[in-house]
Design a protein around this motif. Structure first.
Motif, short mmCIF file in Angstrom:
data_model
loop_
_atom_site.label_atom_id
_atom_site.label_comp_id
_atom_site.label_asym_id
_atom_site.label_seq_id
_atom_site.Cartn_x
_atom_site.Cartn_y
_atom_site.Cartn_z
N GLU A 40 -0.10 -14.74 4.19
CA GLU A 40 -0.14 -13.38 4.16
C GLU A 40 1.07 -12.59 4.94
O GLU A 40 1.28 -13.33 5.96
CB GLU A 40 -1.38 -13.09 4.85
CG GLU A 40 -1.76 -11.58 5.01
CD GLU A 40 -2.99 -11.33 5.65
OE1 GLU A 40 -4.00 -11.47 5.02
OE2 GLU A 40 -3.14 -10.83 6.70
N SER B 82 -4.69 -3.98 12.80
CA SER B 82 -4.74 -5.25 11.99
C SER B 82 -6.04 -5.46 11.55
O SER B 82 -6.13 -5.99 10.34
CB SER B 82 -4.08 -6.40 13.14
OG SER B 82 -4.27 -7.58 12.37
N SER C 264 1.19 2.36 12.14
CA SER C 264 0.93 1.43 11.34
C SER C 264 -0.56 1.26 11.45
O SER C 264 -1.24 2.00 12.38
CB SER C 264 1.39 0.17 11.99
OG SER C 264 2.72 -0.14 11.55
N ARG D 199 -5.23 -5.19 2.22
CA ARG D 199 -4.70 -6.31 1.73
C ARG D 199 -4.77 -6.18 0.39
O ARG D 199 -5.73 -5.69 -0.16
CB ARG D 199 -5.80 -7.49 2.02
CG ARG D 199 -5.95 -7.94 3.60
CD ARG D 199 -6.93 -8.96 3.79
NE ARG D 199 -6.14 -10.10 3.73
CZ ARG D 199 -6.26 -10.88 2.44
NH1 ARG D 199 -7.17 -10.94 1.80
NH2 ARG D 199 -5.43 -12.17 2.50
N LYS E 244 -6.40 -3.27 8.34
CA LYS E 244 -5.54 -3.21 7.54
C LYS E 244 -5.78 -3.75 5.98
O LYS E 244 -6.41 -4.52 5.56
CB LYS E 244 -4.13 -4.57 7.76
CG LYS E 244 -3.17 -4.35 7.45
CD LYS E 244 -1.75 -5.26 7.78
CE LYS E 244 -1.84 -5.01 9.37
NZ LYS E 244 -0.91 -5.96 10.05
N ASP F 130 2.90 -9.13 6.68
CA ASP F 130 2.89 -7.71 6.96
C ASP F 130 3.98 -7.04 6.05
O ASP F 130 5.26 -7.43 5.84
CB ASP F 130 3.23 -7.24 8.42
CG ASP F 130 1.97 -7.50 9.15
OD1 ASP F 130 0.69 -7.60 8.59
OD2 ASP F 130 2.13 -7.91 10.26
N CYS F 131 3.43 -5.93 5.50
CA CYS F 131 4.75 -4.92 4.57
C CYS F 131 4.46 -3.56 4.78
O CYS F 131 3.38 -2.99 4.91
CB CYS F 131 4.13 -5.36 3.00
SG CYS F 131 4.38 -6.95 2.45
N ARG F 132 5.59 -3.04 4.98
CA ARG F 132 5.75 -1.53 5.28
C ARG F 132 5.89 -0.78 3.82
O ARG F 132 6.77 -1.05 3.39
CB ARG F 132 6.56 -1.24 6.36
CG ARG F 132 6.71 0.12 6.88
CD ARG F 132 7.71 0.14 7.99
NE ARG F 132 8.94 0.03 7.61
CZ ARG F 132 9.84 -0.66 8.31
NH1 ARG F 132 9.27 -1.36 9.19
NH2 ARG F 132 11.19 -0.85 7.98
N GLN G 135 5.42 -12.95 8.53
CA GLN G 135 4.03 -13.53 8.17
C GLN G 135 3.05 -13.47 9.24
O GLN G 135 3.63 -13.74 10.43
CB GLN G 135 4.48 -15.06 7.67
CG GLN G 135 3.22 -15.78 7.35
CD GLN G 135 3.62 -17.12 7.03
OE1 GLN G 135 4.07 -17.93 7.85
NE2 GLN G 135 3.54 -17.91 5.66
N ASN G 136 2.06 -13.09 8.69
CA ASN G 136 0.79 -13.13 10.16
C ASN G 136 0.03 -14.33 9.63
O ASN G 136 -0.92 -14.56 10.59
CB ASN G 136 0.04 -11.74 9.96
CG ASN G 136 -0.20 -11.34 8.70
OD1 ASN G 136 -1.17 -12.19 8.16
ND2 ASN G 136 -0.18 -9.99 8.42
N ALA H 233 -1.27 -5.60 4.20
CA ALA H 233 -1.19 -7.06 4.09
C ALA H 233 -0.88 -7.31 2.85
O ALA H 233 -1.77 -6.95 1.90
CB ALA H 233 -2.02 -7.64 4.96
N VAL I 111 1.67 0.26 7.36
CA VAL I 111 1.78 -1.28 7.17
C VAL I 111 0.37 -1.72 6.31
O VAL I 111 -0.70 -1.47 6.64
CB VAL I 111 1.99 -1.78 8.36
CG1 VAL I 111 1.83 -3.53 8.29
CG2 VAL I 111 3.23 -1.42 9.08
#
Length: 230
Positions: free
Chosen positions: A54, A5, A2, A10, A8, A56-58, A74-75, A46, A44
């Motif tokens: 928003e 954060s 990942s 978006r 990440k 998180d998506c893998r 959801q973050n 966002a 990962v």
């Protein structure tokens, strides 16, 4: 592995975001992830959709034309920005791009292109403004997108203006008040900002507050923030 954060990537997605759901990204987004950012399965990112916040998506399947992601958790919750509009007269391409980008980053809810006597109408590109707004929102961590209104003549907009919304503009005649005072006097009320050089609005009567009580004149330059001129 990942992505951390704080770093990440978006993306705005025009899809429902729910945990455990799968989304197939369009070709442009897939190209960006796979070819530009060199991401692959297991990474990962966002995603936000202007409605649910928003998530998180893998990345499950990475392909330059169609990338599939799995929505995790959801973050960030959906939080709309304050009710502030920006009215602007489109100018040269790069300068208009700058206006759109910064308006989105600063949190406007609606962007309204206005047509004046000196506006080159064929230079108005609503689709381009929308694309610029999406990119700016992705970069500045907004979880919503501003509305891009259809271009309209400034006089027509003023004629149908909701007097409950204050329209602030920078007054070069020196008859306005400081921006700090003007904003403070109308704190918490729906607002809009008119952006552009005075030369772009040649026949607008800048002393027309008696006719348009929703207008708020703000001093131009250092005086705008209560500073004395040098």
């Amino acid at each position: 592995m990942s992505i951390k954060s704080k770093n990440k990537i978006r993306l705005f997605v025009n899809a429902v975001l729910e945990p455990s759901s799968r989304i197939t990204l369009p070709e442009e987004a897939s190209h960006y992830l796979c070819n530009v950012m060199r991401l692959g399965a297991g990474e990962v990112i966002a995603c936000f959709n202007n409605a649910a916040g928003e998530f998180d998506c893998r990345i499950e399947k990475a392909h330059k034309k169609q990338t599939e992601v799995l929505v995790l958790q959801q973050n960030r919750k959906y939080i709309p920005v304050p009710d502030i509009w920006v009215l602007f007269a489109p100018v040269k391409k790069d300068k208009t791009d700058f206006i759109v980008e910064k308006s989105v980053e600063l949190g406007c809810r609606l962007l309204q292109p206005v047509i004046t006597e000196r506006t080159v109408v064929d230079k108005i590109r609503g689709e381009r403004y929308q694309a610029q707004a999406v990119e700016a929102a992705e970069q500045c961590r907004r979880v919503d997108l501003p509305e891009i209104a259809p271009a309209a003549p400034l006089a027509e907009i003023l004629a149908h203006w909701d007097c409950g919304r204050t329209l602030f503009f920078m007054d070069e005649t020196g008859t306005g008040v400081s921006a700090v005072r003007a904003f403070d006097e109308r704190k918490g009320c729906p607002a809009a900002l008119l952006v552009g050089l005075r030369a772009v609005f040649p026949r607008l009567n800048w002393n027309c507050c008696a006719v348009f009580p929703m207008l708020a004149q703000c001093l131009w330059g250092r005086e705008s923030f209560g500073r004395k001129p040098r």
